[in-house]
Design an enzyme around this catalytic site. Sequence first.
Site, short mmCIF file in Angstrom:
data_model
loop_
_atom_site.label_atom_id
_atom_site.label_comp_id
_atom_site.label_asym_id
_atom_site.label_seq_id
_atom_site.Cartn_x
_atom_site.Cartn_y
_atom_site.Cartn_z
N LYS A 1 0.84 -1.21 0.00
CA LYS A 1 0.00 0.00 0.00
C LYS A 1 0.87 1.25 0.00
CE LYS A 1 -3.71 -2.59 2.06
NZ LYS A 1 -4.32 -3.15 3.25
N GLN B 1 -4.75 -1.89 9.41
CA GLN B 1 -4.59 -3.22 8.82
C GLN B 1 -5.19 -4.28 9.73
OE1 GLN B 1 -3.20 -3.84 5.67
NE2 GLN B 1 -4.01 -5.88 6.05
N ASP C 1 -11.23 2.37 3.75
CA ASP C 1 -11.42 0.92 3.65
C ASP C 1 -12.89 0.58 3.45
OD1 ASP C 1 -9.64 -1.11 3.52
OD2 ASP C 1 -9.28 -1.30 5.67
#
Length: 295
Positions: free
Chosen positions: A54, A98, A121
């Site tokens: 990322k 994460q 997200d």
Amino acid sequence: MTAKIISGTEIAKEIRAELKQEIAELKEKHNLVPGLVTVLVGEDPASQVYVGQKEKTSHNLGIYSERYDLPAETSQEDLMALINKLNKDPKIHGILVQLPLPKHLNENEVLFAIDPKKDVDGFHPVSLGRLMIGEPDYLPCTPHGIQQLLIRSGVQTEGAEVVVVGRSNIVGKPIANMLLQKKEGANATVTICHTRTKDMAFHTRRADILIVAAGKAKAITADMVKEGVVVIDVGVNQIGTTADGKRILSGDVDFEAVKEKASAITPVPGGVGPMTITMLMINTVRAAKLAAGLI
Ligand SMILES: NC(=O)c1ccc[n+]([C@@H]2O[C@H](COP(=O)([O-])OP(=O)(O)OC[C@H]3O[C@@H](n4cnc5c(N)ncnc54)[C@H](OP(=O)(O)O)[C@@H]3O)[C@@H](O)[C@H]2O)c1
């Protein structure tokens, strides 16, 4: 029939080229640089790889990125304090925590604390609620990637029988909902299967489009699909290791057999995977534009 291979690698490359151009224009015309922060707690090797990818993708596209690598024993209180600080940071438009978090942390409490405006997200209840009523700000990245694969491969979803295998909050439920919407690239009739479905093959054999996110290697065999089906295989399962220690991966679909019946199919790796990170970048750019009042 041998299926056309839907290459997520190629489609992701195409989208990233468009995005890079857009990011350059935002800088030039509005002095706006989208900013993404990743928060990793602990040392899970797969999570470290994902966060690294990322960061690298952000850098390649011209997105400002920050990374917090916190020790596994980080307390809930400290993590919440960091999220609150990032919520207020004007350089940061998107916050990505994460997953999975270490077991002692309350994942939902952390995800719900992210400012919905920075929820790139797409896992915050506000984002998922908006998706459900057809007014999304941020679509969750993997389902968004799947929809883009279908659209950009010219797959007709309108009126199609779509069968989704898996009902997780991050893949199965949102993709089913997205394809149900009265919109372009959607408008399908959707069925969702899971471990309590009585006769899964009955459903999968009806599918014009079959989306599999079960996390079980080769769970879908050739006898479970009809001729001409379009197959999107989300699963990533390690089924072995090469002599030099590399992971051997399989999807949830028996690719070799099913590709002989399908009209189009995604490979694993190189299918859905590359799209997921690309959609995170799209959401980060959208977050920056929303914050700047450009949309
Ligand atoms: N490429 C990417 O970017 C990406 C992103 C996310 C996930 N993935 C992969 O996609 C897979 C699914 O991920 P996830 O997070 O959605 O998984 P998950 O949370 O484990 O959910 C799996 C779902 O599949 C259902 N299921 C499992 N085995 C089944 C079977 N034999 N028949 C019917 N349904 C079955 C489960 O049913 P129940 O609800 O009844 O238990 C559950 O709803 C994993 O391999 C994951 O690594 C890939």
